[in-house]
Design an enzyme around this catalytic site. Structure first.
Site, PDB file in Angstrom:
ATOM      1  N   LYS A 143    -109.873 -23.035  60.749  1.00  0.00           N
ATOM      2  CA  LYS A 143    -111.089 -22.869  59.805  1.00  0.00           C
ATOM      3  C   LYS A 143    -112.357 -23.407  60.502  1.00  0.00           C
ATOM      4  O   LYS A 143    -112.057 -24.268  61.251  1.00  0.00           O
ATOM      5  CB  LYS A 143    -110.941 -23.124  58.666  1.00  0.00           C
ATOM      6  N   TYR A 181    -108.128 -11.672  52.620  1.00  0.00           N
ATOM      7  CA  TYR A 181    -107.442 -12.468  51.395  1.00  0.00           C
ATOM      8  C   TYR A 181    -106.799 -11.399  50.358  1.00  0.00           C
ATOM      9  O   TYR A 181    -106.267 -11.774  49.312  1.00  0.00           O
ATOM     10  CB  TYR A 181    -108.181 -13.629  50.747  1.00  0.00           C
ATOM     11  N   ARG A 231     -95.994 -23.219  58.692  1.00  0.00           N
ATOM     12  CA  ARG A 231     -96.192 -23.662  57.292  1.00  0.00           C
ATOM     13  C   ARG A 231     -95.795 -25.238  57.330  1.00  0.00           C
ATOM     14  O   ARG A 231     -96.743 -26.027  56.482  1.00  0.00           O
ATOM     15  CB  ARG A 231     -95.892 -22.726  56.215  1.00  0.00           C
ATOM     16  N   THR A 251    -101.321 -26.771  50.596  1.00  0.00           N
ATOM     17  CA  THR A 251    -102.495 -25.990  50.636  1.00  0.00           C
ATOM     18  C   THR A 251    -103.597 -27.338  50.286  1.00  0.00           C
ATOM     19  O   THR A 251    -104.648 -27.534  50.787  1.00  0.00           O
ATOM     20  CB  THR A 251    -102.596 -25.245  49.435  1.00  0.00           C
ATOM     21  N   ARG A 310    -102.778 -30.795  57.433  1.00  0.00           N
ATOM     22  CA  ARG A 310    -103.417 -31.186  56.518  1.00  0.00           C
ATOM     23  C   ARG A 310    -103.524 -32.601  55.965  1.00  0.00           C
ATOM     24  O   ARG A 310    -104.406 -33.059  55.427  1.00  0.00           O
ATOM     25  CB  ARG A 310    -103.210 -30.064  55.375  1.00  0.00           C
ATOM     26  N   ASN A 333    -109.363 -27.390  54.305  1.00  0.00           N
ATOM     27  CA  ASN A 333    -108.148 -27.793  54.823  1.00  0.00           C
ATOM     28  C   ASN A 333    -107.677 -27.417  56.090  1.00  0.00           C
ATOM     29  O   ASN A 333    -106.509 -27.378  56.792  1.00  0.00           O
ATOM     30  CB  ASN A 333    -107.008 -27.450  53.710  1.00  0.00           C
ATOM     31  N   HIS A 371    -105.792 -21.815  58.302  1.00  0.00           N
ATOM     32  CA  HIS A 371    -104.893 -20.894  57.356  1.00  0.00           C
ATOM     33  C   HIS A 371    -103.755 -20.652  58.282  1.00  0.00           C
ATOM     34  O   HIS A 371    -103.817 -20.426  59.534  1.00  0.00           O
ATOM     35  CB  HIS A 371    -105.859 -19.578  57.227  1.00  0.00           C
ATOM     36  N   GLU A 407    -101.461  -9.663  58.145  1.00  0.00           N
ATOM     37  CA  GLU A 407    -102.674 -10.222  58.689  1.00  0.00           C
ATOM     38  C   GLU A 407    -102.928 -10.198  60.106  1.00  0.00           C
ATOM     39  O   GLU A 407    -104.033 -10.150  60.675  1.00  0.00           O
ATOM     40  CB  GLU A 407    -102.473 -11.655  58.084  1.00  0.00           C
TER      41      GLU A 407
END
Ligand code: GDP
Ligand code: MG
Length: 201
Positions: A14, A54, A119, A125, A136, A156, A159, A170
């Site tokens: 991001k 999103y 992940r 998150t 993160r 954070n 994505h 996506e």
């Protein structure tokens, strides 16, 4: 022949990740896991493109709205709305400002369990709750409380697709046909070869 090693996922560094000069650090963490980079681009997305991203999953808006309302209630704060769609829309509006504020790095990673492995490397998150050792958790000090107080998105850094279905949608959204490269990586023989033959001379 099974296809475990062909699982794919989308990662976006991001705008805060780019601004904090963490591109290399972030890519390094995925690269050393054994996953294979099969697509990469550097772009400034539009607000329409982010909204579409999103809302690829029709349930995302309501889910994120519910999560946001529950999060406030857990902290003893009365939410401004009880309607999950309205709350979700608020999160989406802040994301549209956040994600278009500068360039982002878009990546496709491939390998066994790619979605879950990514992940795990990325972490929870909310950076306040992310484990140490995750991207993160290691590089961000933000929280929902802090972000909400300034009516902005929680920052954070990355994505990452949440499921294989989300990843497929996506990847189709961010990459055109032919932009993802099929190729062999030498290390895949060590990661996936059944017999590990061909090492000893
Ligand atoms: P992710 O899959 O871990 O990125 O989380 P989600 O898909 O649920 O949310 C997308 C992004 O919206 C997150 O990465 C955050 O940047 C932001 N976000 C999600 N929930 C909240 C919230 O309750 N408050 C704020 N301020 N931002 C949120
Ligand atoms: Mg998500």
């Amino acid at each position: 022949m099974h296809n475990f090693h062909k699982e794919r996922t989308l990662v976006v560094i991001k705008p805060d990740g780019v601004q904090r000069s963490l591109i290399g650090e972030i890519i390094k963490r995925f690269e050393r896991s054994g996953l294979k980079l099969i697509g990469l681009k550097f772009i400034v997305p539009s607000a329409e493109f982010i909204e579409a991203h999103y809302t690829l999953d029709k349930n995302w808006l309501v889910n994120v709205g519910n999560k946001s309302i529950q999060g406030l209630k857990d902290k003893g704060i009365v939410p401004s709305t009880e309607d999950p769609e309205t709350a979700g829309r608020k999160v989406l509006d802040t994301l549209k400002k956040y994600m278009v504020s500068g360039p982002v790095v878009v990546m496709a990673w491939q390998g066994a369990n790619a979605v879950k492995i990514v992940r795990k490397i990325v972490g929870n998150t909310e950076p306040l709750a992310s484990d140490v050792g995750t991207i993160r958790g290691d590089f961000v000090l933000d929280s929902y409380n802090f972000a909400d107080a300034d009516a902005r998105s929680v920052r954070n850094l990355v994505h990452a697709s949440g499921s294989v279905e989300e990843a497929d949608m996506e990847l189709g959204h961010w990459f055109k046909e032919g932009e993802l490269v099929n190729y062999r990586l030498v290390q895949e023989q060590i990661l996936y070869d059944v017999n590990l033959d061909g090492i000893l001379e």
